[in-house]
Enzyme design. Structure first.
Site, PDB file in Angstrom:
ATOM      1  N   ARG A 108      -2.555   2.588  15.211  1.00  0.00           N
ATOM      2  CA  ARG A 108      -1.799   1.350  14.929  1.00  0.00           C
ATOM      3  C   ARG A 108      -1.762   0.574  16.224  1.00  0.00           C
ATOM      4  O   ARG A 108      -1.286   1.078  17.250  1.00  0.00           O
ATOM      5  CB  ARG A 108      -0.386   1.657  14.438  1.00  0.00           C
ATOM      6  CG  ARG A 108       0.498   0.418  14.457  1.00  0.00           C
ATOM      7  CD  ARG A 108       1.780   0.558  13.696  1.00  0.00           C
ATOM      8  NE  ARG A 108       1.528   0.570  12.267  1.00  0.00           N
ATOM      9  CZ  ARG A 108       2.473   0.369  11.345  1.00  0.00           C
ATOM     10  NH1 ARG A 108       3.715   0.159  11.698  1.00  0.00           N
ATOM     11  NH2 ARG A 108       2.166   0.396  10.064  1.00  0.00           N
ATOM     12  N   HIS A 135      -4.198  -4.771   7.501  1.00  0.00           N
ATOM     13  CA  HIS A 135      -3.442  -3.558   7.165  1.00  0.00           C
ATOM     14  C   HIS A 135      -4.067  -2.948   5.901  1.00  0.00           C
ATOM     15  O   HIS A 135      -3.455  -2.927   4.829  1.00  0.00           O
ATOM     16  CB  HIS A 135      -1.970  -3.906   6.960  1.00  0.00           C
ATOM     17  CG  HIS A 135      -1.040  -2.739   6.999  1.00  0.00           C
ATOM     18  ND1 HIS A 135      -1.459  -1.452   7.309  1.00  0.00           N
ATOM     19  CD2 HIS A 135       0.293  -2.639   6.751  1.00  0.00           C
ATOM     20  CE1 HIS A 135      -0.423  -0.633   7.263  1.00  0.00           C
ATOM     21  NE2 HIS A 135       0.641  -1.324   6.925  1.00  0.00           N
ATOM     22  N   GLN A 138      -2.314  -0.033   3.659  1.00  0.00           N
ATOM     23  CA  GLN A 138      -1.219  -0.488   2.802  1.00  0.00           C
ATOM     24  C   GLN A 138      -1.780  -1.145   1.537  1.00  0.00           C
ATOM     25  O   GLN A 138      -1.306  -0.891   0.428  1.00  0.00           O
ATOM     26  CB  GLN A 138      -0.345  -1.505   3.564  1.00  0.00           C
ATOM     27  CG  GLN A 138       0.774  -2.095   2.734  1.00  0.00           C
ATOM     28  CD  GLN A 138       1.862  -1.083   2.415  1.00  0.00           C
ATOM     29  OE1 GLN A 138       2.380  -0.430   3.301  1.00  0.00           O
ATOM     30  NE2 GLN A 138       2.237  -0.963   1.140  1.00  0.00           N
ATOM     31  N   ASP A 227       6.027 -10.601   2.336  1.00  0.00           N
ATOM     32  CA  ASP A 227       6.061  -9.740   3.523  1.00  0.00           C
ATOM     33  C   ASP A 227       7.075 -10.347   4.488  1.00  0.00           C
ATOM     34  O   ASP A 227       7.490 -11.508   4.329  1.00  0.00           O
ATOM     35  CB  ASP A 227       4.653  -9.692   4.156  1.00  0.00           C
ATOM     36  CG  ASP A 227       4.526  -8.691   5.293  1.00  0.00           C
ATOM     37  OD1 ASP A 227       5.453  -7.883   5.502  1.00  0.00           O
ATOM     38  OD2 ASP A 227       3.489  -8.722   5.992  1.00  0.00           O
ATOM     39  N   CYS A 267       5.432  -4.521   1.235  1.00  0.00           N
ATOM     40  CA  CYS A 267       4.942  -3.346   1.976  1.00  0.00           C
ATOM     41  C   CYS A 267       6.059  -2.642   2.745  1.00  0.00           C
ATOM     42  O   CYS A 267       5.917  -1.476   3.109  1.00  0.00           O
ATOM     43  CB  CYS A 267       3.812  -3.748   2.913  1.00  0.00           C
ATOM     44  SG  CYS A 267       4.318  -4.887   4.216  1.00  0.00           S
ATOM     45  N   ARG A 295       1.281   5.485  -0.360  1.00  0.00           N
ATOM     46  CA  ARG A 295       0.584   5.502   0.926  1.00  0.00           C
ATOM     47  C   ARG A 295       0.002   6.895   1.156  1.00  0.00           C
ATOM     48  O   ARG A 295      -1.120   7.042   1.648  1.00  0.00           O
ATOM     49  CB  ARG A 295       1.546   5.156   2.078  1.00  0.00           C
ATOM     50  CG  ARG A 295       2.070   3.733   2.098  1.00  0.00           C
ATOM     51  CD  ARG A 295       1.006   2.737   2.446  1.00  0.00           C
ATOM     52  NE  ARG A 295       0.414   2.990   3.757  1.00  0.00           N
ATOM     53  CZ  ARG A 295       0.898   2.548   4.919  1.00  0.00           C
ATOM     54  NH1 ARG A 295       1.995   1.807   4.932  1.00  0.00           N
ATOM     55  NH2 ARG A 295       0.279   2.801   6.065  1.00  0.00           N
TER      56      ARG A 295
HETATM   57  N1   CP Z   1       4.353  -0.667   5.485  1.00  0.00           N
HETATM   58  C1   CP Z   1       4.231  -0.083   6.691  1.00  0.00           C
HETATM   59  O1   CP Z   1       3.142   0.005   7.260  1.00  0.00           O
HETATM   60  O2   CP Z   1       5.394   0.405   7.178  1.00  0.00           O
HETATM   61  P1   CP Z   1       5.625   1.036   8.630  1.00  0.00           P
HETATM   62  O3   CP Z   1       5.582  -0.111   9.606  1.00  0.00           O
HETATM   63  O4   CP Z   1       6.986   1.660   8.538  1.00  0.00           O
HETATM   64  O5   CP Z   1       4.550   2.036   8.908  1.00  0.00           O
HETATM   65  N1  NVA Z   2       3.134  -8.016   8.522  1.00  0.00           N
HETATM   66  C1  NVA Z   2       3.982  -6.910   8.882  1.00  0.00           C
HETATM   67  C2  NVA Z   2       3.583  -5.676   8.120  1.00  0.00           C
HETATM   68  C3  NVA Z   2       4.462  -4.478   8.419  1.00  0.00           C
HETATM   69  C4  NVA Z   2       4.011  -3.244   7.700  1.00  0.00           C
HETATM   70  C5  NVA Z   2       3.904  -6.667  10.383  1.00  0.00           C
HETATM   71  O1  NVA Z   2       2.805  -6.667  10.941  1.00  0.00           O
HETATM   72  O2  NVA Z   2       4.954  -6.475  10.997  1.00  0.00           O
END
Ligand code: CP
Ligand code: NVA
Length: 309
Positions: A108, A135, A138, A227, A267, A295
């Protein structure tokens, strides 16, 4: 050995096979405990390293459980606690070392370039666990969730409200092209999808509508989605962005303009009272907890796909 970095890197057939394997593994293990391994333990004796440059609840937990269900083990690495391209060791050397220790890496990152660079030097697969650009894990879970409830997503209508230029909306545009559904995005002009993704969409004949009118986006919709207005990588004036997006909130009035059996997706994590009201996210049409659960299942088959020869 393959990397899972973006939805657009895979063929529709490959993506479909990942979704079908996820569904079938989930059904097969319905009487097992949450972390008990699947009967065939395809990841037995293998391990995954996970690196999080940014916070995570779902991705961290769901990958860990996914690995357990596949019969393997995982280790979470904090970039601050390892040598990670900070001057004392190059990203290349860290990648070489991880190649010796584990079978797959999940990253990540705040910078999509890190994924590409790390992926170049690793001799094992890498999975994108969220970047500033996309992402994909997700979105695979969301497709699976949609199909469990409403059948094939092909030909259906999905609506996206709010920030039209973030990692989730980018991956959804790619998914619309690959899985053949219509995506209707409602957002203010300054948060429209970026030129690069719009040109990919055009080239790949994605059935995409971008409008400034929330009602137009949710009309005839099978699934309404939003989101966080401020993403983790967003270096914006939060107050101004929130003010600009306030008319794009998913509330009961807007949900009533979609199909009567439309589902609501998010998400998570959620900005309650901002992009969505409590009434909608806690209401009957909301499937957000199932998205979080799936997930685990979607990522199991993503891992298996990466390790296929
Ligand atoms: N949806 C998602 O990726 O959540 P986290 O940021 O908690 O991993
Ligand atoms: N768009 C959001 C998604 C979180 C899972 C972010 O990047 O914070």
């Amino acid at each position: 050995m393959k990397n899972f970095i973006d939805i657009s890197d895979l063929s529709s057939k490959e993506l479909r096979s990942i979704i079908e394997e996820a569904k079938s593994r989930k059904v097969k293990r319905k009487n097992l405990n949450k972390s008990a391994p699947d009967e065939d333990k395809p990841f037995e004796g293998k391990s995954m390293a996970m690196i999080f440059e940014k916070p995570s609840t779902r991705t961290r937990m769901s990958f860990d459980i996914a690995i357990k269900q596949l019969g393997g083990s995982s280790i979470i690495l904090n970039p601050d606690g390892i040598h990670y391209g900070k001057g004392d060791e190059t990203l290349k050397d860290t990648a070489k070392v991880l190649t010796e220790y584990v079978d797959i890496v999940m990253l990540r990152t705040s910078s999509h370039k890190n994924l590409e660079e790390f992926g170049k030097y690793l001799e094992i697969p890498i999975i994108n666990g969220l970047s500033d650009k996309s992402h994909p894990c997700q979105v695979m879970s969301d497709i699976m969730t949609f199909e469990e409830i409403k059948g094939s997503i092909n030909g259906k209508i999905v609506s996206w409200l709010g920030d039209g230029n973030n990692n989730m909306s980018n991956s959804f545009i790619e998914a619309a092209g690959k899985f053949g559904f219509q995506l209707k995005i409602a957002c203010p002009k300054q948060y429209m999808p970026n030129k690069k993704i719009l040109s990919w969409a055009k080239k790949n004949k994605v059935n995409l509508l971008v409008t400034r009118k929330p009602e137009e986006a949710v009309q005839d919709s099978d699934c309404v989605m939003t989101d966080k207005w401020i993403s983790m990588n967003d270096k914006v004036n939060k107050k101004i962005k929130k003010r600009n997006l306030k008319d794009y909130q998913v509330n009961k009035k807007l949900m009533q303009k979609a199909k009567s059996d439309a589902i609501f997706m998010h998400c998570l994590p959620v900005g309650r009272g901002e992009e969505v009201t409590d009434e909608v996210i806690d209401g009957k049409q909301s499937v957000v907890w199932r998205q979080a659960l799936n997930r685990v299942h979607a990522q199991k088959s993503i891992i298996n796909w990466c390790l296929l020869d």
